[in-house]
Motif scaffolding. Structure first.
Motif, PDB file in Angstrom:
ATOM      1  N   LYS A  86       1.553   7.659 -23.853  1.00 44.47           N
ATOM      2  CA  LYS A  86       2.598   7.127 -24.729  1.00 44.47           C
ATOM      3  C   LYS A  86       3.785   6.613 -23.923  1.00 44.47           C
ATOM      4  N   LYS A  87       4.097   7.325 -22.846  1.00 44.91           N
ATOM      5  CA  LYS A  87       5.196   6.918 -21.978  1.00 44.91           C
ATOM      6  C   LYS A  87       4.897   5.569 -21.332  1.00 44.91           C
ATOM      7  N   LEU A  88       3.674   5.401 -20.837  1.00 43.69           N
ATOM      8  CA  LEU A  88       3.279   4.130 -20.235  1.00 43.69           C
ATOM      9  C   LEU A  88       3.358   2.991 -21.244  1.00 43.69           C
ATOM     10  N   ILE A  89       2.878   3.239 -22.444  1.00 44.43           N
ATOM     11  CA  ILE A  89       2.905   2.208 -23.486  1.00 44.43           C
ATOM     12  C   ILE A  89       4.341   1.829 -23.816  1.00 44.43           C
ATOM     13  N   ARG A  90       5.206   2.824 -23.894  1.00 43.80           N
ATOM     14  CA  ARG A  90       6.617   2.567 -24.181  1.00 43.80           C
ATOM     15  C   ARG A  90       7.256   1.711 -23.086  1.00 43.80           C
ATOM     16  N   PHE A  91       6.961   2.051 -21.835  1.00 45.40           N
ATOM     17  CA  PHE A  91       7.514   1.298 -20.713  1.00 45.40           C
ATOM     18  C   PHE A  91       6.961  -0.134 -20.688  1.00 45.40           C
ATOM     19  N   ILE A  92       5.673  -0.274 -20.975  1.00 45.98           N
ATOM     20  CA  ILE A  92       5.062  -1.611 -21.006  1.00 45.98           C
ATOM     21  C   ILE A  92       5.702  -2.470 -22.089  1.00 45.98           C
ATOM     22  N   ASP A  98      -6.303  -7.944 -16.036  1.00 41.91           N
ATOM     23  CA  ASP A  98      -5.298  -8.326 -15.028  1.00 41.91           C
ATOM     24  C   ASP A  98      -4.762  -7.128 -14.268  1.00 41.91           C
ATOM     25  N   LEU A  99      -4.746  -5.954 -14.919  1.00 40.79           N
ATOM     26  CA  LEU A  99      -4.164  -4.766 -14.290  1.00 40.79           C
ATOM     27  C   LEU A  99      -4.778  -3.506 -14.889  1.00 40.79           C
ATOM     28  N   ILE A 100      -5.036  -2.526 -14.018  1.00 40.84           N
ATOM     29  CA  ILE A 100      -5.456  -1.193 -14.460  1.00 40.84           C
ATOM     30  C   ILE A 100      -4.369  -0.205 -14.072  1.00 40.84           C
ATOM     31  N   ILE A 101      -3.953   0.625 -15.016  1.00 42.92           N
ATOM     32  CA  ILE A 101      -3.046   1.736 -14.721  1.00 42.92           C
ATOM     33  C   ILE A 101      -3.865   2.999 -14.890  1.00 42.92           C
ATOM     34  N   SER A 102      -4.081   3.720 -13.797  1.00 50.37           N
ATOM     35  CA  SER A 102      -5.076   4.793 -13.788  1.00 50.37           C
ATOM     36  C   SER A 102      -4.535   6.109 -13.253  1.00 50.37           C
ATOM     37  N   ASP A 103      -4.724   7.165 -14.042  1.00 56.61           N
ATOM     38  CA  ASP A 103      -4.480   8.512 -13.545  1.00 56.61           C
ATOM     39  C   ASP A 103      -5.609   8.858 -12.576  1.00 56.61           C
ATOM     40  N   LYS A 149      -3.420  -8.806 -19.449  1.00 57.82           N
ATOM     41  CA  LYS A 149      -4.304  -7.829 -20.085  1.00 57.82           C
ATOM     42  C   LYS A 149      -4.373  -6.553 -19.241  1.00 57.82           C
ATOM     43  N   ILE A 150      -4.084  -5.423 -19.895  1.00 52.67           N
ATOM     44  CA  ILE A 150      -3.936  -4.144 -19.190  1.00 52.67           C
ATOM     45  C   ILE A 150      -4.911  -3.114 -19.736  1.00 52.67           C
ATOM     46  N   VAL A 151      -5.491  -2.328 -18.840  1.00 55.40           N
ATOM     47  CA  VAL A 151      -6.303  -1.171 -19.219  1.00 55.40           C
ATOM     48  C   VAL A 151      -5.576   0.085 -18.732  1.00 55.40           C
ATOM     49  N   ILE A 152      -5.392   1.051 -19.633  1.00 52.38           N
ATOM     50  CA  ILE A 152      -4.779   2.329 -19.275  1.00 52.38           C
ATOM     51  C   ILE A 152      -5.866   3.399 -19.234  1.00 52.38           C
ATOM     52  N   ILE A 153      -5.982   4.078 -18.094  1.00 58.79           N
ATOM     53  CA  ILE A 153      -6.931   5.183 -17.950  1.00 58.79           C
ATOM     54  C   ILE A 153      -6.113   6.446 -17.717  1.00 58.79           C
ATOM     55  N   GLU A 154      -5.931   7.234 -18.757  1.00 60.88           N
ATOM     56  CA  GLU A 154      -5.031   8.394 -18.714  1.00 60.88           C
ATOM     57  C   GLU A 154      -5.447   9.400 -19.775  1.00 60.88           C
ATOM     58  N   ASP A 155      -5.642  10.676 -19.383  1.00 62.44           N
ATOM     59  CA  ASP A 155      -6.112  11.667 -20.350  1.00 62.44           C
ATOM     60  C   ASP A 155      -4.981  12.454 -21.004  1.00 62.44           C
ATOM     61  N   GLU A 156      -3.771  12.352 -20.493  1.00 58.88           N
ATOM     62  CA  GLU A 156      -2.642  13.082 -21.078  1.00 58.88           C
ATOM     63  C   GLU A 156      -1.945  12.185 -22.104  1.00 58.88           C
ATOM     64  N   ILE A 188      -5.654  -3.727 -23.666  1.00 63.38           N
ATOM     65  CA  ILE A 188      -6.975  -3.990 -24.260  1.00 63.38           C
ATOM     66  C   ILE A 188      -7.825  -2.727 -24.367  1.00 63.38           C
ATOM     67  N   ALA A 189      -7.411  -1.653 -23.672  1.00 61.91           N
ATOM     68  CA  ALA A 189      -8.165  -0.399 -23.784  1.00 61.91           C
ATOM     69  C   ALA A 189      -7.316   0.771 -23.322  1.00 61.91           C
ATOM     70  N   GLU A 190      -7.460   1.894 -24.031  1.00 62.60           N
ATOM     71  CA  GLU A 190      -6.878   3.174 -23.618  1.00 62.60           C
ATOM     72  C   GLU A 190      -8.047   4.142 -23.456  1.00 62.60           C
ATOM     73  N   ILE A 191      -8.250   4.619 -22.229  1.00 60.36           N
ATOM     74  CA  ILE A 191      -9.428   5.420 -21.902  1.00 60.36           C
ATOM     75  C   ILE A 191      -8.984   6.745 -21.302  1.00 60.36           C
ATOM     76  N   ASP A 192      -9.687   7.850 -21.662  1.00 58.37           N
ATOM     77  CA  ASP A 192      -9.248   9.157 -21.166  1.00 58.37           C
ATOM     78  C   ASP A 192     -10.298   9.905 -20.351  1.00 58.37           C
ATOM     79  N   ASN A 193     -11.421   9.242 -20.015  1.00 54.07           N
ATOM     80  CA  ASN A 193     -12.431   9.953 -19.229  1.00 54.07           C
ATOM     81  C   ASN A 193     -13.203   8.986 -18.330  1.00 54.07           C
ATOM     82  N   VAL A 194     -13.851   9.554 -17.330  1.00 54.55           N
ATOM     83  CA  VAL A 194     -14.555   8.780 -16.309  1.00 54.55           C
ATOM     84  C   VAL A 194     -15.720   7.993 -16.905  1.00 54.55           C
ATOM     85  N   GLU A 195     -16.536   8.657 -17.705  1.00 50.53           N
ATOM     86  CA  GLU A 195     -17.747   8.027 -18.256  1.00 50.53           C
ATOM     87  C   GLU A 195     -17.415   6.799 -19.093  1.00 50.53           C
TER      88      GLU A 195
END
Length: 254
Positions: free
Chosen positions: A15-21, A51-56, A3-10, A31-38
């Motif tokens: 889309k690139k991360l999703i493609r690679f995943i 299980d993993l966070i990929i974070s800008d 289970k992966i959470v992507i925190i990226e505003d661009e 399980i979530a795509e988030i673009d802001n701190v709050e």
């Protein structure tokens, strides 16, 4: 299921991360795509089965470190960042992987392999994300504002913002300004110049040419996997290499 959470505003980067995943052999679920701190803080406070966070690092409403100051994280984080290589030891020494933008599928796979080793060995519980230590060690990247130019009258300086593109020719580097004038630089390695520039503003379109986004006037299709770029002050089109075209398309939309 990983289970992966992507925190990226661009959006292109996300889309690139999703493609690679999606190209990975493992079974994954974003399980979530988030673009802001709050939003990230609210989500991570309640969702624990990650299980993993990929974070800008730089997000719409602030610094991603604000998230990890307020929420205790027990899973590995892969940071995506425009900070240069010099500061990456701060991530590696704390058991955290990173992706330096713009990154390739090969580089993503390397980061994923590191995560897989941790995940399979159940070492995630032992990872202490020393975010405060990282904040102390890492510093914002400052970019080169001017380049020294060699002439028969001595050395003068050319402001980076005036450079439309750099070109490597027979062991030397030329910078072309917005009037089309050619300047012989004091530096001789294009990769070194690339590392001194803002990756959001400059992109290496092929082995020998590095272009300024603000100087692009028009894009046209050159072939199936290449683009022709019309640059300010320059009559001939610059051509993207087949290997760089996909990444260039994403970069130009940022």
């Amino acid at each position: 299921m990983i289970k992966i959470v992507i925190i990226e505003d661009e959006i292109p980067a996300r889309k690139k991360l999703i493609r690679f995943i999606n190209e990975l052999k493992e079974t994954t679920e974003i399980i979530a795509e988030i673009d802001n701190v709050e939003q990230a803080i609210d989500f991570l406070k309640t969702e624990k089965s990650i299980d993993l966070i990929i974070s800008d690092i730089e997000l719409l409403d602030g610094d991603a470190f604000e998230i990890y100051d307020q929420v205790k994280i027990s899973c590995p984080i892969i940071f995506t960042t425009a900070y240069d290589q010099f500061w990456m030891n701060a991530f590696e020494t704390n058991g955290i992987e990173y992706l330096l933008k713009p990154f390739t599928l090969e580089r993503f796979q390397k980061a994923w392999n590191k995560f897989s080793i941790l995940n399979k060995s159940h070492a995630s519980d032992e990872i202490l994300l020393k975010i405060s230590q990282i904040q102390k060690e890492i510093q914002p990247k400052s970019f080169k504002e001017r380049f020294s130019v060699i002439s028969n009258k001595g050395i003068y300086f050319l402001e980076t913002k005036r450079i439309t593109f750099f070109k490597a020719e027979e062991g030397v580097i030329f910078a072309f300004d917005d009037s089309g004038k050619k300047h012989l630089l004091n530096q001789t390695v294009l990769k070194e110049i690339e590392s001194q520039l803002n990756p959001n503003e400059f992109f290496k379109i092929n082995r020998s040419e590095l272009i300024n986004k603000k100087s692009i006037i028009k894009l046209e299709r050159y072939s199936k996997n290449a683009l022709a770029l019309e640059m300010k002050g320059w009559g001939n089109p610059l051509i993207t290499s087949q290997s760089q075209t996909a990444d260039f398309r994403e970069w130009i939309e940022k």
